[in-house]
Design a protein around this motif. Structure first.
Motif, PDB file in Angstrom:
ATOM      1  N   GLY A   1       0.805  -1.223   0.000  1.00 20.20           N
ATOM      2  CA  GLY A   1       0.000   0.000   0.000  1.00 20.20           C
ATOM      3  C   GLY A   1       0.839   1.275   0.000  1.00 20.20           C
ATOM      4  O   GLY A   1       0.390   2.323  -0.440  1.00 20.20           O
TER       5      GLY A   1
ATOM      6  N   CYS B   1       1.575   3.309   2.283  1.00 18.78           N
ATOM      7  CA  CYS B   1       0.778   4.367   2.907  1.00 18.78           C
ATOM      8  C   CYS B   1       1.659   5.338   3.698  1.00 18.78           C
ATOM      9  O   CYS B   1       1.354   6.518   3.800  1.00 18.78           O
TER      10      CYS B   1
ATOM     11  N   ARG C   1       4.320   6.635   3.021  1.00 18.34           N
ATOM     12  CA  ARG C   1       4.863   7.705   2.199  1.00 18.34           C
ATOM     13  C   ARG C   1       4.111   9.014   2.470  1.00 18.34           C
ATOM     14  O   ARG C   1       4.683  10.085   2.453  1.00 18.34           O
ATOM     15  N   CYS C   2       2.821   8.923   2.712  1.00 22.66           N
ATOM     16  CA  CYS C   2       2.021  10.129   2.910  1.00 22.66           C
ATOM     17  C   CYS C   2       1.521  10.308   4.345  1.00 22.66           C
ATOM     18  O   CYS C   2       1.182  11.406   4.734  1.00 22.66           O
ATOM     19  N   HIS C   3       1.426   9.208   5.085  1.00 23.67           N
ATOM     20  CA  HIS C   3       0.789   9.292   6.403  1.00 23.67           C
ATOM     21  C   HIS C   3       1.757   9.020   7.528  1.00 23.67           C
ATOM     22  O   HIS C   3       2.653   8.184   7.403  1.00 23.67           O
TER      23      HIS C   3
ATOM     24  N   LEU D   1       2.152  14.130   3.762  1.00 19.40           N
ATOM     25  CA  LEU D   1       1.316  14.521   2.619  1.00 19.40           C
ATOM     26  C   LEU D   1      -0.151  14.137   2.830  1.00 19.40           C
ATOM     27  O   LEU D   1      -0.988  14.349   1.964  1.00 19.40           O
ATOM     28  N   GLY D   2      -0.440  13.556   3.968  1.00 25.18           N
ATOM     29  CA  GLY D   2      -1.817  13.208   4.313  1.00 25.18           C
ATOM     30  C   GLY D   2      -1.971  13.351   5.817  1.00 25.18           C
ATOM     31  O   GLY D   2      -0.983  13.576   6.522  1.00 25.18           O
ATOM     32  N   PRO D   3      -3.207  13.198   6.315  1.00 23.52           N
ATOM     33  CA  PRO D   3      -3.424  13.373   7.752  1.00 23.52           C
ATOM     34  C   PRO D   3      -2.696  12.329   8.605  1.00 23.52           C
ATOM     35  O   PRO D   3      -2.449  11.211   8.152  1.00 23.52           O
TER      36      PRO D   3
ATOM     37  N   LEU E   1      -2.436   9.476  11.117  1.00 24.41           N
ATOM     38  CA  LEU E   1      -3.416   8.401  11.344  1.00 24.41           C
ATOM     39  C   LEU E   1      -3.273   7.746  12.717  1.00 24.41           C
ATOM     40  O   LEU E   1      -3.899   6.721  12.989  1.00 24.41           O
TER      41      LEU E   1
ATOM     42  N   LEU F   1     -10.532   4.620   1.805  1.00 23.22           N
ATOM     43  CA  LEU F   1      -9.624   3.879   0.926  1.00 23.22           C
ATOM     44  C   LEU F   1     -10.174   3.696  -0.477  1.00 23.22           C
ATOM     45  O   LEU F   1      -9.420   3.567  -1.436  1.00 23.22           O
TER      46      LEU F   1
ATOM     47  N   PRO G   1     -11.618   8.158  -2.025  1.00 23.59           N
ATOM     48  CA  PRO G   1     -10.944   9.226  -1.275  1.00 23.59           C
ATOM     49  C   PRO G   1     -11.458  10.627  -1.611  1.00 23.59           C
ATOM     50  O   PRO G   1     -11.323  11.526  -0.784  1.00 23.59           O
TER      51      PRO G   1
ATOM     52  N   TRP H   1      -6.536  19.620   2.677  1.00 26.19           N
ATOM     53  CA  TRP H   1      -5.925  18.650   1.766  1.00 26.19           C
ATOM     54  C   TRP H   1      -6.243  18.924   0.304  1.00 26.19           C
ATOM     55  O   TRP H   1      -6.007  18.085  -0.552  1.00 26.19           O
TER      56      TRP H   1
ATOM     57  N   SER I   1      -8.933  14.512  -3.821  1.00 23.66           N
ATOM     58  CA  SER I   1      -7.864  14.044  -2.945  1.00 23.66           C
ATOM     59  C   SER I   1      -6.637  13.651  -3.754  1.00 23.66           C
ATOM     60  O   SER I   1      -6.754  13.171  -4.874  1.00 23.66           O
ATOM     61  N   THR I   2      -5.474  13.828  -3.154  1.00 22.22           N
ATOM     62  CA  THR I   2      -4.258  13.326  -3.793  1.00 22.22           C
ATOM     63  C   THR I   2      -4.056  11.849  -3.473  1.00 22.22           C
ATOM     64  O   THR I   2      -3.182  11.201  -4.011  1.00 22.22           O
ATOM     65  N   MET I   3      -4.885  11.338  -2.578  1.00 25.10           N
ATOM     66  CA  MET I   3      -4.764   9.918  -2.239  1.00 25.10           C
ATOM     67  C   MET I   3      -5.425   9.092  -3.343  1.00 25.10           C
ATOM     68  O   MET I   3      -6.541   9.362  -3.747  1.00 25.10           O
TER      69      MET I   3
ATOM     70  N   TYR J   1      -7.985   2.747  -3.853  1.00 26.96           N
ATOM     71  CA  TYR J   1      -7.340   1.434  -3.880  1.00 26.96           C
ATOM     72  C   TYR J   1      -8.244   0.329  -4.414  1.00 26.96           C
ATOM     73  O   TYR J   1      -7.911  -0.840  -4.290  1.00 26.96           O
TER      74      TYR J   1
HETATM   75  C1  HEC Z   1      -0.138  10.244  -2.172  1.00 23.77           C
HETATM   76  C2  HEC Z   1      -0.373  10.363  -0.764  1.00 23.77           C
HETATM   77  C3  HEC Z   1      -1.237   9.317  -0.078  1.00 23.77           C
HETATM   78  C4  HEC Z   1      -1.083   7.953  -0.082  1.00 23.77           C
HETATM   79  C5  HEC Z   1      -0.069   7.100  -0.819  1.00 23.77           C
HETATM   80  C6  HEC Z   1      -2.104   7.442   0.820  1.00 23.77           C
HETATM   81  N1  HEC Z   1      -2.849   8.470   1.328  1.00 23.77           N
HETATM   82 FE1  HEC Z   1      -4.360   8.327   2.652  1.00 23.77          FE
HETATM   83  N2  HEC Z   1      -4.757  10.306   2.473  1.00 23.77           N
HETATM   84  C7  HEC Z   1      -3.994  11.203   1.757  1.00 23.77           C
HETATM   85  C8  HEC Z   1      -4.593  12.517   1.833  1.00 23.77           C
HETATM   86  C9  HEC Z   1      -4.089  13.788   1.179  1.00 23.77           C
HETATM   87  C10 HEC Z   1      -5.755  12.373   2.625  1.00 23.77           C
HETATM   88  C11 HEC Z   1      -6.749  13.494   3.035  1.00 23.77           C
HETATM   89  C12 HEC Z   1      -7.729  13.752   1.926  1.00 23.77           C
HETATM   90  C13 HEC Z   1      -8.755  12.672   1.851  1.00 23.77           C
HETATM   91  O1  HEC Z   1      -9.604  12.622   2.748  1.00 23.77           O
HETATM   92  O2  HEC Z   1      -8.675  11.847   0.931  1.00 23.77           O
HETATM   93  C14 HEC Z   1      -5.822  10.968   3.015  1.00 23.77           C
HETATM   94  C15 HEC Z   1      -6.789  10.419   3.833  1.00 23.77           C
HETATM   95  C16 HEC Z   1      -6.738   9.147   4.368  1.00 23.77           C
HETATM   96  C17 HEC Z   1      -7.630   8.652   5.381  1.00 23.77           C
HETATM   97  C18 HEC Z   1      -8.761   9.434   6.039  1.00 23.77           C
HETATM   98  C19 HEC Z   1      -8.183  10.125   7.240  1.00 23.77           C
HETATM   99  C20 HEC Z   1      -9.125  11.080   7.901  1.00 23.77           C
HETATM  100  O3  HEC Z   1      -8.779  11.515   9.024  1.00 23.77           O
HETATM  101  O4  HEC Z   1     -10.174  11.410   7.324  1.00 23.77           O
HETATM  102  C21 HEC Z   1      -7.244   7.364   5.656  1.00 23.77           C
HETATM  103  C22 HEC Z   1      -7.895   6.412   6.666  1.00 23.77           C
HETATM  104  C23 HEC Z   1      -6.137   7.060   4.809  1.00 23.77           C
HETATM  105  N3  HEC Z   1      -5.846   8.161   4.034  1.00 23.77           N
HETATM  106  C24 HEC Z   1      -5.466   5.841   4.785  1.00 23.77           C
HETATM  107  C25 HEC Z   1      -4.512   5.511   3.836  1.00 23.77           C
HETATM  108  C26 HEC Z   1      -3.967   4.180   3.662  1.00 23.77           C
HETATM  109  C27 HEC Z   1      -4.319   2.974   4.521  1.00 23.77           C
HETATM  110  C28 HEC Z   1      -3.102   4.254   2.611  1.00 23.77           C
HETATM  111  C29 HEC Z   1      -2.328   3.116   1.971  1.00 23.77           C
HETATM  112  C30 HEC Z   1      -3.115   2.004   1.467  1.00 23.77           C
HETATM  113  C31 HEC Z   1      -3.076   5.628   2.154  1.00 23.77           C
HETATM  114  N4  HEC Z   1      -3.943   6.352   2.913  1.00 23.77           N
HETATM  115  C32 HEC Z   1      -2.277   6.115   1.130  1.00 23.77           C
HETATM  116  C33 HEC Z   1      -2.831  10.915   1.066  1.00 23.77           C
HETATM  117  C34 HEC Z   1      -2.357   9.635   0.800  1.00 23.77           C
END
Ligand code: HEC
Ligand code: HEC
Length: 272
Positions: A147, A149, A151-153, A162-164, A166, A182, A185, A193, A244-246, A249
């Motif tokens: 995943g 993950c 990298r951003c979290h 690059l993300g919140p 967790l 997931l 996003p 964000w 979202s930049t996320m 999946y």
């Molecule tokens: C390229 C950067 C990036 C990657 C890689 C990424 N995320 Fe995120 N994620 C973000 C950003 C930016 C947000 C906030 C915007 C949104 O809600 O989508 C976010 C939001 C989230 C949230 C919601 C958090 C909240 O407080 O609302 C979760 C849970 C989460 N990510 C889990 C994951 C998991 C698990 C993975 C790996 C499978 C992952 N992310 C991969 C950037 C990323």
């Protein structure tokens, strides 16, 4: 076209609280039915629990897991007769006709009933009462591996920005919301964000998270965590993007893998 409407709609929704605040006194109880439970702070949950201990346990049991003798069901999982806060509220307020489930005394104030609703909801999100299909250990492996993950979290101070953060996400979101995070996003991206694409006078482009913005300036953090500061009158143009930049999946992870990640994320909470 659709995109445009969506943006406008979101913009409107974001302005609404301000508008309401500008109009003035917004009466809280009047919107209670529409807004869901306004009495769901930790204080309310514990007030609801003590009321429950006094009035409800003789049928539903000390642990609210139900009692075969009285026929009172387990209240810690999903409820048979209610799927919303308002639904639970009316069961407690009105009882269930023709059963032992009687209404609370008529003079019980609404806030007390909402506190009971908050307590019952807290049972459902108590990890001890939730059976998730995924395996947290497998989820942790996916989090750090396939995943990518981290990298951003950040979790407990380790990972990217690059993300919140967790670290406590298991307390903040329930399993369904985690799954949505997931798979979809783009739903509900907080302004923190949103991203921005700045075109400078020389034609070069900087893209990144929109750190903050005011009338005159704009700060952006790019994917390599460089911080950029712009004066709006010194750039050519900029464009804010509310998606979202996320990545989603749904294509890169299987349903099972998403379940594992949800189980892992849901386990992220304060140690007690
Ligand atoms: C390229 C950067 C990036 C990657 C890689 C990424 N995320 Fe995120 N994620 C973000 C950003 C930016 C947000 C906030 C915007 C949104 O809600 O989508 C976010 C939001 C989230 C949230 C919601 C958090 C909240 O407080 O609302 C979760 C849970 C989460 N990510 C889990 C994951 C998991 C698990 C993975 C790996 C499978 C992952 N992310 C991969 C950037 C990323
Ligand atoms: C005298 C026994 C008794 C008492 C006291 C009692 N209940 Fe119940 N309760 C029941 C029974 C029996 C049912 C199941 C009725 C049916 O659906 O057939 C029920 C159902 C419920 C349901 C719906 C469950 C579902 O799966 O939909 C909720 C919510 C509930 N009770 C909450 C409470 C609360 C909160 C209190 C205390 C204020 C309380 N009950 C006190 C017997 C009781």
């Amino acid at each position: 076209m659709l995109r445009l409407n969506l943006l406008q709609h979101r913009h409107l929704a974001a302005c609404l609280p301000l508008l309401l605040a500008a109009i003035g006194s917004v009466s809280v109880p009047a919107v209670a039915q529409d807004e869901g439970n306004l009495y769901d702070t930790p204080f309310d949950v514990s007030a609801g629990e003590s009321y429950f201990q006094r009035q409800c346990t003789r049928c539903h049991g000390q642990d609210a897991k139900g009692n075969d003798e009285t026929g009172a069901p387990d209240l810690t999982g999903s409820l048979r007769r209610a799927s919303s806060d308002a639904g639970i509220f009316s069961i407690i307020r009105q009882g269930i006709a023709g059963t032992a489930m009687l209404p609370v005394p008529i003079d019980t104030p609404d806030p007390t009933v909402w506190q009971l609703v908050a307590y019952i909801n807290s049972l459902r999100t108590d990890p001890a009462n939730i059976d998730l299909p995924g395996d947290p250990a497998a989820g942790l492996a996916l989090y750090n591996g396939k995943g990518d993950c981290a990298r951003c979290h950040m979790i407990n101070g380790r990972g990217g920005r690059l993300g919140p953060d967790l670290t406590l996400v298991g307390e903040q979101l329930d399993p369904e919301e985690l799954k949505t995070a997931l798979t979809v996003p783009d739903e509900d991206v907080a302004p923190r964000w949103w991203t921005v694409r700045v075109t400078q006078r020389d034609g070069s482009v900087v893209e990144g998270l929109r750190m903050d913005e005011d009338t005159f300036g704009l700060r952006v953090i790019d994917a390599d965590a460089n911080l950029w500061s712009f004066r709006k009158n010194e750039i050519d143009s900029f464009e804010v993007n509310q998606s979202s930049t996320m990545p989603s999946y749904t294509r890169t992870l299987t349903e099972n893998e998403i379940d594992h990640l949800v189980a892992y994320l849901f386990s992220l909470r304060k140690e007690n």
